[in-house]
Scaffold this motif. Sequence first.
Motif, PDB file in Angstrom:
ATOM      1  N   GLU A 233     -23.935  32.079 -34.526  1.00  0.00           N
ATOM      2  CA  GLU A 233     -24.561  30.754 -34.528  1.00  0.00           C
ATOM      3  C   GLU A 233     -23.887  29.794 -33.559  1.00  0.00           C
ATOM      4  N   TRP A 234     -22.581  29.905 -33.436  1.00  0.00           N
ATOM      5  CA  TRP A 234     -21.847  28.937 -32.622  1.00  0.00           C
ATOM      6  C   TRP A 234     -22.056  29.188 -31.136  1.00  0.00           C
ATOM      7  N   PRO A 235     -22.287  28.135 -30.367  1.00  0.00           N
ATOM      8  CA  PRO A 235     -22.397  28.304 -28.916  1.00  0.00           C
ATOM      9  C   PRO A 235     -21.065  28.761 -28.325  1.00  0.00           C
ATOM     10  N   THR A 236     -21.140  29.455 -27.216  1.00  0.00           N
ATOM     11  CA  THR A 236     -19.942  29.881 -26.514  1.00  0.00           C
ATOM     12  C   THR A 236     -20.112  29.593 -25.027  1.00  0.00           C
ATOM     13  N   THR A 237     -19.002  29.366 -24.347  1.00  0.00           N
ATOM     14  CA  THR A 237     -19.036  29.160 -22.905  1.00  0.00           C
ATOM     15  C   THR A 237     -18.289  30.301 -22.236  1.00  0.00           C
ATOM     16  N   GLU A 242     -23.053  28.111 -20.783  1.00  0.00           N
ATOM     17  CA  GLU A 242     -23.166  28.063 -22.239  1.00  0.00           C
ATOM     18  C   GLU A 242     -24.240  29.016 -22.717  1.00  0.00           C
ATOM     19  N   SER A 244     -25.929  30.511 -26.459  1.00  0.00           N
ATOM     20  CA  SER A 244     -25.946  30.282 -27.905  1.00  0.00           C
ATOM     21  C   SER A 244     -27.008  31.144 -28.563  1.00  0.00           C
ATOM     22  N   LYS A 262     -30.268  30.701 -25.992  1.00  0.00           N
ATOM     23  CA  LYS A 262     -30.008  29.963 -24.755  1.00  0.00           C
ATOM     24  C   LYS A 262     -29.097  30.808 -23.876  1.00  0.00           C
ATOM     25  N   LYS A 296     -16.801  24.915 -28.765  1.00  0.00           N
ATOM     26  CA  LYS A 296     -17.269  25.699 -27.614  1.00  0.00           C
ATOM     27  C   LYS A 296     -16.118  26.054 -26.682  1.00  0.00           C
TER      28      LYS A 296
END
Length: 357
Positions: A233-237, A242, A244, A262, A296
């Motif tokens: 669930e958490w976005p990552t870079t 980015e 997600s 995304k 992030k």
Amino acid sequence: MADERVVKLAHILVNHSLRVQPGEKILISGSTSAIPLIKEAYRAVLKAGGHPHTNVEVPGLLGTFLREGSEEQLSYAGWQELLFYHMDGYINILSEENTKDLTNVESWRTTARSKARRPALEHLMADKAKWVLTKYPTQGYAQDAEMSLEELEDFIFGATNVDYAEIERSMLAAAARFDAASKVRIVGSNGTDVTVDIEGRKGIVAAGRHNVPDGEFYYTPNFRKTEGTIFFEWPTTYKGREISGIRLTFREGKVVEASAQKGEAFLFEALDADEGARYLGELGIGANFGIDRPTKDILFDEKIGGSIHLALGQAYEKGGPDGNVSVIHWDIVKGLKDGGEMYLDGELVQKDGKWVF
């Protein structure tokens, strides 16, 4: 007058993380944005009797290199090798002012650079030199975290300047349970039910030696045996982009299905970087309950107590034999505080992000 929080962080990096000894050659790397910490780390190395050398980067030059460099230039890593292979220790201070600077760089360019840097990275990952990675607060990081710079400073220094001896004691107790197990099953939200095989592996307890902040223990899994599906669930870079809503499905260790809400195109670019990019290089268990929210930023997010992370790609040599090999190492974090469960060989050991033993 120096910020006492910066002085304390420099002391941790030099005396706890690297344990610098007289005569050791120490490289300190960071951008001009991190000059206060670079100065204090330099001073701390001198006090420890080491020989400090700095590599101060100008913000934006990496983007220029990646956009304008020829294939031959992108494939050259001689400067890095010259420094890395002749040092005893390395302090890497992340301090980007624009974290989106590389967003539109063509993927083949970043891949070419990653391949060129791989020998030096493997040198460090095999612990042939001491190294530690930390982060210095900048406006760019504050914007990503949706905080003011002052709030981010409090968050970062509150996470880095902790009692690592106490964190280590708590992690050793948990890691002992995992060391005795073969299969780690992770059950959570959005259809997550994935099993990672760690039979014959011994956990690496990370308590401020390589990352500051720290607070995780991790395994090099039997990468051909991962089975199931996980949703993050958490976005990552990753590499300035980015991503997600990542969903991965493994069969016989390999990612056979993947999607993202995304950044899906970049997800597939990473998965197709080489054969090893679709297999796991790491299973990590977050155990720093002083970090209570994702930002992030993988350096912090992967340490959150009540979370796990899976790394696609390269394995750490010391985490176990026959580890995965790849040009990438991408940590992706999932929180388990909201209905998550973790099982060791069928026995429940964590529920809602809290240990139950």
